[in-house]
Scaffold this active site. Structure first.
Site, PDB file in Angstrom:
ATOM      1  N   ASP A 156     -14.648  78.214  90.083  1.00 39.22           N
ATOM      2  CA  ASP A 156     -14.723  78.146  91.540  1.00 39.22           C
ATOM      3  C   ASP A 156     -15.994  77.374  91.904  1.00 39.22           C
ATOM      4  O   ASP A 156     -17.073  77.701  91.404  1.00 39.22           O
ATOM      5  CB  ASP A 156     -14.761  79.568  92.109  1.00 39.22           C
ATOM      6  CG  ASP A 156     -14.583  79.617  93.614  1.00 39.22           C
ATOM      7  OD1 ASP A 156     -15.265  78.844  94.319  1.00 39.22           O
ATOM      8  OD2 ASP A 156     -13.793  80.445  94.086  1.00 39.22           O
ATOM      9  N   ILE A 157     -15.898  76.358  92.764  1.00 39.62           N
ATOM     10  CA  ILE A 157     -17.078  75.558  93.111  1.00 39.62           C
ATOM     11  C   ILE A 157     -17.936  76.222  94.193  1.00 39.62           C
ATOM     12  O   ILE A 157     -19.007  75.721  94.528  1.00 39.62           O
ATOM     13  CB  ILE A 157     -16.715  74.120  93.525  1.00 39.62           C
ATOM     14  CG1 ILE A 157     -15.803  74.102  94.747  1.00 39.62           C
ATOM     15  CG2 ILE A 157     -16.126  73.362  92.353  1.00 39.62           C
ATOM     16  CD1 ILE A 157     -15.690  72.730  95.394  1.00 39.62           C
ATOM     17  N   GLU A 200      -7.138  81.923 101.873  1.00 39.69           N
ATOM     18  CA  GLU A 200      -7.770  80.629 102.113  1.00 39.69           C
ATOM     19  C   GLU A 200      -6.910  79.449 101.671  1.00 39.69           C
ATOM     20  O   GLU A 200      -6.897  78.422 102.325  1.00 39.69           O
ATOM     21  CB  GLU A 200      -9.128  80.572 101.422  1.00 39.69           C
ATOM     22  CG  GLU A 200     -10.134  81.532 102.044  1.00 39.69           C
ATOM     23  CD  GLU A 200     -11.455  81.560 101.291  1.00 39.69           C
ATOM     24  OE1 GLU A 200     -11.473  81.198 100.102  1.00 39.69           O
ATOM     25  OE2 GLU A 200     -12.455  81.947 101.897  1.00 39.69           O
ATOM     26  N   HIS A 229      -3.608  82.563  93.507  1.00 42.19           N
ATOM     27  CA  HIS A 229      -4.786  82.402  92.660  1.00 42.19           C
ATOM     28  C   HIS A 229      -5.433  83.746  92.384  1.00 42.19           C
ATOM     29  O   HIS A 229      -5.551  84.582  93.254  1.00 42.19           O
ATOM     30  CB  HIS A 229      -5.794  81.406  93.233  1.00 42.19           C
ATOM     31  CG  HIS A 229      -6.215  81.624  94.646  1.00 42.19           C
ATOM     32  ND1 HIS A 229      -5.376  81.427  95.724  1.00 42.19           N
ATOM     33  CD2 HIS A 229      -7.405  81.986  95.167  1.00 42.19           C
ATOM     34  CE1 HIS A 229      -6.033  81.679  96.846  1.00 42.19           C
ATOM     35  NE2 HIS A 229      -7.273  82.027  96.533  1.00 42.19           N
ATOM     36  N   HIS A 263      -8.779  85.536  91.152  1.00 41.40           N
ATOM     37  CA  HIS A 263     -10.219  85.373  90.997  1.00 41.40           C
ATOM     38  C   HIS A 263     -10.682  86.246  89.839  1.00 41.40           C
ATOM     39  O   HIS A 263     -10.406  87.451  89.825  1.00 41.40           O
ATOM     40  CB  HIS A 263     -10.972  85.851  92.252  1.00 41.40           C
ATOM     41  CG  HIS A 263     -10.729  85.053  93.474  1.00 41.40           C
ATOM     42  ND1 HIS A 263     -11.556  84.024  93.864  1.00 41.40           N
ATOM     43  CD2 HIS A 263      -9.772  85.156  94.424  1.00 41.40           C
ATOM     44  CE1 HIS A 263     -11.111  83.519  95.007  1.00 41.40           C
ATOM     45  NE2 HIS A 263     -10.024  84.179  95.362  1.00 41.40           N
TER      46      HIS A 263
END
Length: 129
Positions: free
Chosen positions: A29-30, A88, A93, A95
């Protein structure tokens, strides 16, 4: 229209890839909650995790577990937390967040890393796969 994550999978947007197989992709994750915060995604676009067919859901969890085990060997932490929110980006996805403190699961606590730090960490995690 392709999701942000599909563009990452297709190489249209760069990522710090951790792992990939025919059906799933994992990358750092950026905007991480903690060093090593990783996203595991199916390559097939699906908005909600429970809309995945059962086999895909189970395989995503298997893939995520494998990534989490490598992450745990690569980043100093008490455990790897898992969260599925999905508000988002309309693409499933998972995490995976290295945890030392509960604040790291709030998505309000963020850490900053340089491109070099991301690259080094991605390489370290890949070597532990």
């Amino acid at each position: 229209m392709s999701t942000l994550f599909t563009k990452i999978i297709n190489g249209e947007i760069p990522s710090y890839k951790i792992a990939e197989n025919d059906n799933f992709y994992a990358f750092l994750d950026i905007n991480p909650n903690a060093k090593g915060h990783t996203l595991c995604i199916p390559k097939k676009e699906e908005n909600k995790i429970f809309d995945l067919d059962e086999d895909s859901y189970i395989e995503l969890m298997r893939f995520s577990r494998k990534v989490a085990k490598a992450l745990e060997k690569s980043v100093s932490c008490k455990r790897i937390g898992i969260s599925v929110v999905g508000l988002e980006v309309p693409h499933v996805h998972v995490h995976l967040i290295p945890l030392n403190d509960m604040k790291e699961m709030t998505f309000q606590h963020k850490v900053t890393m340089t491109a070099s730090e991301f690259e080094t960490l991605a390489s370290t995690i890949q070597s532990n796969m």
